[in-house]
Design a protein around this motif. Structure first.
Motif, mmCIF file in Angstrom:
data_model
loop_
_atom_site.group_PDB
_atom_site.id
_atom_site.type_symbol
_atom_site.label_atom_id
_atom_site.label_comp_id
_atom_site.label_asym_id
_atom_site.label_seq_id
_atom_site.Cartn_x
_atom_site.Cartn_y
_atom_site.Cartn_z
ATOM 1 N N LEU A 84 0.822 -1.209 0.000
ATOM 2 C CA LEU A 84 0.000 0.000 0.000
ATOM 3 C C LEU A 84 0.858 1.262 0.000
ATOM 4 O O LEU A 84 0.515 2.261 -0.646
ATOM 5 C CB LEU A 84 -0.910 -0.027 1.239
ATOM 6 C CG LEU A 84 -2.002 1.022 1.350
ATOM 7 C CD1 LEU A 84 -2.963 0.932 0.171
ATOM 8 C CD2 LEU A 84 -2.756 0.829 2.668
ATOM 9 N N HIS A 161 -11.859 -8.756 1.562
ATOM 10 C CA HIS A 161 -11.160 -7.794 0.711
ATOM 11 C C HIS A 161 -11.053 -8.269 -0.731
ATOM 12 O O HIS A 161 -10.906 -7.446 -1.643
ATOM 13 C CB HIS A 161 -9.772 -7.480 1.283
ATOM 14 C CG HIS A 161 -8.751 -8.554 1.150
ATOM 15 N ND1 HIS A 161 -8.384 -9.360 2.206
ATOM 16 C CD2 HIS A 161 -8.001 -8.975 0.093
ATOM 17 C CE1 HIS A 161 -7.461 -10.217 1.796
ATOM 18 N NE2 HIS A 161 -7.213 -10.007 0.524
ATOM 19 N N TYR A 171 -7.641 3.706 1.957
ATOM 20 C CA TYR A 171 -6.858 2.770 2.770
ATOM 21 C C TYR A 171 -5.875 3.534 3.646
ATOM 22 O O TYR A 171 -5.736 3.274 4.852
ATOM 23 C CB TYR A 171 -6.074 1.814 1.873
ATOM 24 C CG TYR A 171 -6.770 0.519 1.524
ATOM 25 C CD1 TYR A 171 -7.326 -0.291 2.514
ATOM 26 C CD2 TYR A 171 -6.837 0.080 0.200
ATOM 27 C CE1 TYR A 171 -7.942 -1.490 2.199
ATOM 28 C CE2 TYR A 171 -7.453 -1.124 -0.131
ATOM 29 C CZ TYR A 171 -8.003 -1.907 0.883
ATOM 30 O OH TYR A 171 -8.612 -3.099 0.562
ATOM 31 N N GLY A 176 -4.174 2.092 6.964
ATOM 32 C CA GLY A 176 -3.869 0.773 6.418
ATOM 33 C C GLY A 176 -4.402 -0.333 7.307
ATOM 34 O O GLY A 176 -5.525 -0.254 7.809
ATOM 35 N N ASP A 186 -8.100 -6.993 7.831
ATOM 36 C CA ASP A 186 -8.711 -6.412 6.631
ATOM 37 C C ASP A 186 -10.162 -6.027 6.890
ATOM 38 O O ASP A 186 -10.636 -4.995 6.418
ATOM 39 C CB ASP A 186 -8.597 -7.346 5.427
ATOM 40 C CG ASP A 186 -9.047 -8.766 5.703
ATOM 41 O OD1 ASP A 186 -8.967 -9.222 6.857
ATOM 42 O OD2 ASP A 186 -9.473 -9.446 4.749
ATOM 43 N N THR A 189 -10.253 -2.771 8.775
ATOM 44 C CA THR A 189 -9.937 -1.648 7.892
ATOM 45 C C THR A 189 -11.126 -1.282 7.013
ATOM 46 O O THR A 189 -11.452 -0.098 6.853
ATOM 47 C CB THR A 189 -8.720 -1.993 7.015
ATOM 48 O OG1 THR A 189 -7.592 -2.207 7.869
ATOM 49 C CG2 THR A 189 -8.408 -0.864 6.042
#
Length: 266
Positions: A84, A161, A171, A176, A186, A189
């Protein structure tokens, strides 16, 4: 870090594959990505210091990979954060080793729809399959095409995801992936991004085929997954009763017991 010379200055999509000792599955994933007919994307591969021949396969296709690196990390979410940090695309998609896009024109389909989105998350579907290639169905499973943003509802619908394209900056805006969560970061997030943006857009497209035998799907991680998911759900305001908690615990134990028996019989 290894970087291809011909870099697209501002790609529409960043595709990130993280892997570790994935020699038996990484090549199919790489070929599926680089053979996409849509070319305004960058491909980032983050390896955790593999020793099984994975690096040899990555090097075999390095002319088609925008950036790749191989170094020890603190787990899958640390590797995803590294990817990322490098990403330059407007949209980001995490393609695990062993997974692959449903069609070779999938990115073209997505690119034609993403301009219409008013949210930073676009959700499609994934076909979940096992190592023996048998299908376990299509997810997430929203009821009556109505998206309820309650975290428990999204969890029960199996939002993952692999079913999402997400704005790269979104993100980053939520920091993140939290490394305190080892197998379900994930989801934390994604819920954080939905809360910040107010929703997500749905498209009737199957994005990818997702290998159920990944980290968070491993029966050995069942209790860790259970504990993390409940902590994340409570963090994001879930107020389900203790009865739901224990029903889910029983359901999960039975599910992974079946997986354990299946794997034993192989």
């Amino acid at each position: 870090m290894n970087q291809r010379v011909e870099v697209i200055r501002k790609p529409v999509i960043s595709i990130i594959t993280v892997c570790y000792n994935a020699v038996n599955i990484i090549e199919q994933t790489i070929l599926n990505v680089i053979d996409q007919d849509f070319k305004s994307f960058e491909y980032i591969v983050v390896d955790g210091g593999s020793t099984d021949g994975t690096i040899d396969i990555i090097e075999k296709y390095q002319d088609n990979i925008t950036v790749w690196l191989s170094e020890r990390d603190k787990g899958i979410y640390d590797a995803m954060n590294k990817g990322l940090k490098i990403a330059k695309g407007e949209w980001c998609y995490f393609m695990n080793a062993g997974d692959y896009f449903y069609d070779l024109n999938l990115l073209t389909q997505f690119a034609s729809r993403c301009k219409e989105s008013k949210y930073p998350i676009i959700v499609g579907k994934v076909e979940v399959f096992n190592n023996d290639q048998t299908s376990s169905g299509y997810y997430p499973s929203f009821q009556d095409d109505i998206v309820n943003y309650n975290p428990r509802y999204l969890f029960n619908a199996h939002l993952c995801h692999q079913a999402l394209f997400v704005k790269t900056e979104s993100y980053r805006a939520v920091g993140g992936f939290d490394l305190d969560y080892k197998v379900f970061s994930d989801f934390n997030t994604i819920i954080s991004i939905i809360e910040a943006s107010g929703g997500l857009d749905k498209v009737d497209i199957i994005f990818s085929k997702y290998n159920l035998d990944g980290v968070s799907a491993d029966y050995k991680n069942a209790m860790k997954l259970f504990v993390e998911s409940e902590l994340i759900l409570k963090k994001h305001g879930d107020k389900s009763s203790q009865f739901i908690y224990y029903v889910r615990l029983m359901h999960m134990c039975l599910f992974y017991l079946k997986m354990s028996i299946r794997n034993y019989k192989r």
